[in-house]
Design an enzyme around this catalytic site. Structure first.
Site, short mmCIF file in Angstrom:
data_model
loop_
_atom_site.label_atom_id
_atom_site.label_comp_id
_atom_site.label_asym_id
_atom_site.label_seq_id
_atom_site.Cartn_x
_atom_site.Cartn_y
_atom_site.Cartn_z
CE1 TYR A 70 -4.33 -1.43 0.41
CE2 TYR A 70 -2.99 -3.16 1.36
CZ TYR A 70 -4.18 -2.73 0.82
OH TYR A 70 -5.22 -3.62 0.68
CG ASP A 100 6.34 -7.62 -2.89
OD1 ASP A 100 5.83 -6.63 -2.36
OD2 ASP A 100 6.25 -8.78 -2.40
N PRO A 148 4.69 -5.55 10.91
CG PRO A 148 4.31 -7.84 10.68
CD PRO A 148 5.14 -6.72 10.15
CB SER A 179 8.83 0.20 6.86
OG SER A 179 8.91 -0.46 5.63
CG LEU A 201 0.35 6.74 1.74
CD1 LEU A 201 -0.85 5.81 1.78
CD2 LEU A 201 1.14 6.48 0.49
CD GLU A 231 -4.51 1.38 3.41
OE1 GLU A 231 -5.52 0.72 3.16
OE2 GLU A 231 -3.58 0.96 4.11
CG ASN A 255 0.26 7.04 12.21
OD1 ASN A 255 -0.33 7.89 11.55
ND2 ASN A 255 0.85 6.00 11.65
N GLY A 289 -9.48 1.69 12.62
CA GLY A 289 -8.81 0.47 12.17
C GLY A 289 -7.65 0.87 11.29
CB CYS A 340 -0.80 3.03 10.45
SG CYS A 340 0.07 2.64 8.93
C1 UDX Z 1 3.09 -0.01 5.14
C2 UDX Z 1 4.35 0.56 5.74
O1 UDX Z 1 5.41 0.47 4.84
C3 UDX Z 1 4.64 -0.08 7.00
O2 UDX Z 1 5.64 0.60 7.64
C4 UDX Z 1 3.49 0.05 7.87
O3 UDX Z 1 3.87 -0.43 9.09
C5 UDX Z 1 2.31 -0.65 7.28
O4 UDX Z 1 2.06 -0.04 6.07
P1 UDX Z 1 2.26 -1.64 3.52
O5 UDX Z 1 2.78 -1.11 2.25
O6 UDX Z 1 0.87 -1.28 3.88
O7 UDX Z 1 3.25 -1.22 4.65
O8 UDX Z 1 2.45 -3.18 3.69
P2 UDX Z 1 2.05 -4.32 2.71
O9 UDX Z 1 0.93 -3.89 1.84
O10 UDX Z 1 1.94 -5.55 3.53
O11 UDX Z 1 3.34 -4.42 1.74
C6 UDX Z 1 4.57 -4.87 2.10
C7 UDX Z 1 5.13 -5.66 0.92
O12 UDX Z 1 6.48 -6.00 1.20
C8 UDX Z 1 4.39 -6.95 0.62
O13 UDX Z 1 3.96 -6.96 -0.71
C9 UDX Z 1 5.44 -8.04 0.87
O14 UDX Z 1 5.33 -9.14 -0.01
C10 UDX Z 1 6.72 -7.28 0.65
N1 UDX Z 1 7.89 -7.87 1.31
C11 UDX Z 1 7.86 -8.16 2.62
C12 UDX Z 1 9.04 -8.11 0.56
O15 UDX Z 1 9.07 -7.88 -0.64
N2 UDX Z 1 10.13 -8.61 1.20
C13 UDX Z 1 10.13 -8.93 2.50
O16 UDX Z 1 11.14 -9.39 3.03
C14 UDX Z 1 8.95 -8.69 3.25
C1 UDX Z 2 -3.26 6.71 8.84
C2 UDX Z 2 -2.73 8.15 8.87
O1 UDX Z 2 -3.82 9.05 8.63
C3 UDX Z 2 -1.65 8.33 7.84
O2 UDX Z 2 -1.10 9.62 7.93
C4 UDX Z 2 -0.57 7.28 8.07
O3 UDX Z 2 0.42 7.37 7.08
C5 UDX Z 2 -1.15 5.89 8.08
O4 UDX Z 2 -2.20 5.80 9.04
P1 UDX Z 2 -4.96 5.35 7.33
O5 UDX Z 2 -4.88 4.33 8.41
O6 UDX Z 2 -4.77 4.92 5.91
O7 UDX Z 2 -3.89 6.50 7.59
O8 UDX Z 2 -6.39 6.06 7.39
P2 UDX Z 2 -7.05 7.20 8.30
O9 UDX Z 2 -7.82 8.07 7.40
O10 UDX Z 2 -6.09 7.85 9.18
O11 UDX Z 2 -8.10 6.39 9.17
C6 UDX Z 2 -7.73 5.47 10.18
C7 UDX Z 2 -8.96 4.96 10.91
O12 UDX Z 2 -9.53 5.97 11.72
C8 UDX Z 2 -10.07 4.48 9.99
O13 UDX Z 2 -10.63 3.30 10.49
C9 UDX Z 2 -11.06 5.61 10.02
O14 UDX Z 2 -12.37 5.21 9.72
C10 UDX Z 2 -10.92 6.08 11.46
N1 UDX Z 2 -11.34 7.47 11.70
C11 UDX Z 2 -10.69 8.49 11.06
C12 UDX Z 2 -12.36 7.75 12.60
O15 UDX Z 2 -12.94 6.83 13.20
N2 UDX Z 2 -12.70 9.06 12.84
C13 UDX Z 2 -12.08 10.09 12.22
O16 UDX Z 2 -12.45 11.26 12.49
C14 UDX Z 2 -11.04 9.81 11.31
#
Ligand code: UDX
Ligand code: UDX
Length: 490
Positions: free
Chosen positions: A24, A46, A102, A140, A173, A175, A234, A283, A286
């Site tokens: 992501y 990846d 994680p 990360s 960012l 999602e 966060n 949820g 992060c």
């Molecule tokens: C992000 C942030 O980078 C991370 O710090 C945060 O804690 C969670 O969100 P994200 O991109 O959402 O991570 O994670 P994910 O969608 O699970 O992607 C990680 C990718 O890394 C996976 O596609 C996995 O296959 C890949 N990976 C993992 C590798 O290529 N090599 C590895 O050794 C481990």
């Molecule tokens: C978050 C941070 O916003 C982003 O900066 C960081 O890089 C990654 O973690 P994300 O988890 O993708 O991003 O979404 P976010 O929009 O922050 O929402 C997180 C959760 O909080 C969601 O479940 C959302 O529904 C909830 N939320 C958000 C509420 O319940 N109330 C609010 O007012 C805002």
């Protein structure tokens, strides 16, 4: 042709970027870099062949508004997706580490500390294969001082003539709005060594972002501040949600309306109106992970009071999810066994198919524990993903029971048909404009509607005959005059 950035101290130009982790964060970030920096070649690698194949197909592995066009515009030109991790690392000048971190589910720090095994293996891979100097950027989210561990691994295995600079460049960012957040970030944060070499590496990354982000939005600092700032940001955001959710419980007991309270509080410019929406609980991949990570850090630093303070943000989130599920059970005459309940929305927020730590998972768990039959509809979440979440050992110890109790629907009206109650768990826009008269007509009576996101027109729904229950507000049936709030339950 644009002149590329030359790093004199590492004796290299920034012409090739490699990103380890096509998730992501890695996928969208690199697509935006490639889109804005045509003279840089960006390759995302990846370990997962399936993921890379998806990035190279017409159906990208993640749904993010606006991302398809950007990827299609530069894929094959200066944006590539590959499983040849070694080759791309060897060739790269600058490497982003975007693997997942994680919460540890074993050993020391279980349930709280971030698991850095993927970061470590990425660092070891870089150390093993690199034959020229590189800037390694940790994107990360990591515990403070993780950059030091990466540096130690690289330095302990360094080949003659190869030099490394490690930067911290956390991603902010969210999602569902990733493309907008990446194109117009509030800020880009870059941390590095406070040495001439470190400053030059910082400038190299500033140059990359400078292609589309104005200088005043790119801030630089020392590595530890940068790492901690990400956790802090966060934690502050999550804390706002837990604060307003804590208020929502008071509202329900007093007759105050949490939306009105949030509005009044948020109009204070010192507080601001964002992230004050009460909900069934936050949820996403992060918030919980990063706050727990912060708690663990505080414990390790022997700061128990600070650890306890941040732990409470998580406790209130757990409480809110549990409270909402209890409210459903109590309203349905204290039993949901064998009752049909429609769940609208399974993603952790709207405009994403991501389900990680979604409040819906916990609501479904609590209802399944009571033997409810769930009819789930989400516009974007894949069936396979949904079942993976619900059959996870932490959610259900018997996968066959999930099969027995859960039906996944492709149509919301079908999901609601013949149910006792409808529960909104995600704030998808499309839920607002459904034909609720038709839905009411197809449900068992009395028909209950639980709005866990405060998005529906409650008065209208009650007018249709629904019993409506929401977060942070006690609803009164239309035309019923009740001048005084009830006394709180003893
Ligand atoms: C992000 C942030 O980078 C991370 O710090 C945060 O804690 C969670 O969100 P994200 O991109 O959402 O991570 O994670 P994910 O969608 O699970 O992607 C990680 C990718 O890394 C996976 O596609 C996995 O296959 C890949 N990976 C993992 C590798 O290529 N090599 C590895 O050794 C481990
Ligand atoms: C978050 C941070 O916003 C982003 O900066 C960081 O890089 C990654 O973690 P994300 O988890 O993708 O991003 O979404 P976010 O929009 O922050 O929402 C997180 C959760 O909080 C969601 O479940 C959302 O529904 C909830 N939320 C958000 C509420 O319940 N109330 C609010 O007012 C805002």
């Amino acid at each position: 042709m644009e002149k590329l950035f030359y790093c004199s101290k590492l004796d290299m130009t920034i012409g090739k970027i490699c990103c380890i982790g096509a998730g992501y964060v890695g996928g969208p970030t690199c697509a935006i870099i490639a889109h804005n920096c045509p003279s840089i070649q960006v390759t995302v690698v990846d370990l997962s062949e399936e993921r890379i194949a998806q990035w190279n197909s017409d159906r990208l592995p993640i749904f993010e508004p606006g991302l398809d066009d950007i990827v299609k515009g530069c894929r094959g030109k200066n944006l590539f997706f590959s499983t040849d991790v070694k080759k791309e690392i060897v060739e790269a000048d600058l490497i982003f580490i975007c693997v997942n971190t994680p919460t540890k589910n074993y050993g020391v720090g279980k349930g709280r500390a971030a698991d850095l095994k993927y970061i470590e293996s990425a660092a070891r891979m870089i150390a093993t294969v690199s034959t020229k100097s590189k800037i390694v950027v940790e994107k990360s989210t990591v515990p403070v001082k993780a950059a030091e561990s990466i540096a130690n691994i690289l330095k302990a295995n360094v080949k003659p003539g190869v030099k490394y600079q490690i930067l911290s460049n956390p991603e902010f960012l969210a999602e569902g709005t990733a493309v907008k957040d990446l194109l117009q970030p509030d800020r880009v944060l870059i941390g590095g060594d406070q040495t001439p070499e470190g400053h030059e590496a910082i400038q190299a990354l500033c140059w990359v972002y400078g292609h589309w982000v104005s200088k005043d939005r790119i801030i630089t600092m020392n590595t530890w501040s940068s790492e901690l700032s990400k956790l802090a940001a966060n934690a502050f955001l999550a804390q706002r949600i837990s604060s307003i959710n804590a208020m929502s419980a008071i509202c329900e007991s007093t007759g105050a309306d949490v939306t009105e309270v949030a509005h009044a509080v948020g109009m204070d410019t010192r507080i601001g109106n964002k992230f004050l929406k009460a909900s069934v609980g936050f949820g996403g991949s992060c918030f919980q992970k990063d706050v727990l990570n912060l708690v663990y850090l505080c414990e390790c630093l022997n700061l128990p009071e600070v650890a306890e303070y941040w732990q409470q943000v998580i406790n209130i989130n757990d409480y809110q999810r549990r409270r909402f599920a209890n409210k459903i059970i109590e309203s349905l005459f204290n039993t949901v066994t064998n009752k049909n309940i429609a769940i609208f929305g399974f993603a952790f927020k709207k405009d994403t198919g991501d389900t990680r730590e979604s409040a819906a998972i916990y609501i479904c768990k609590y209802l399944m524990d009571e033997g409810a039959k769930l009819h789930i509809y989400d516009p974007k979440v894949e069936e396979k993903q949904l079942i993976t979440e619900l059959t996870h050992p932490a959610i259900s110890d018997d996968p066959s029971r999930v099969k027995e109790l859960v039906t996944i629907h492709k149509d919301p009206y079908e999901a609601a048909n013949n149910t006792h109650a409808l529960v909104v768990c995600t704030e998808w826009d499309e839920f607002i404009n459904y034909d609720y008269e038709k839905i009411y007509g197809s449900m068992l009576k009395p028909a209950f509607l639980f709005d866990g996101r405060i998005i529906l027109d409650h008065q209208k729904l009650m007018g249709l005959g629904f019993n409506v229950i929401t977060i942070g507000k006690r609803l009164q049936r239309p035309n019923v005059h009740r001048p005084y709030a009830q006394a709180p339950a003893q």
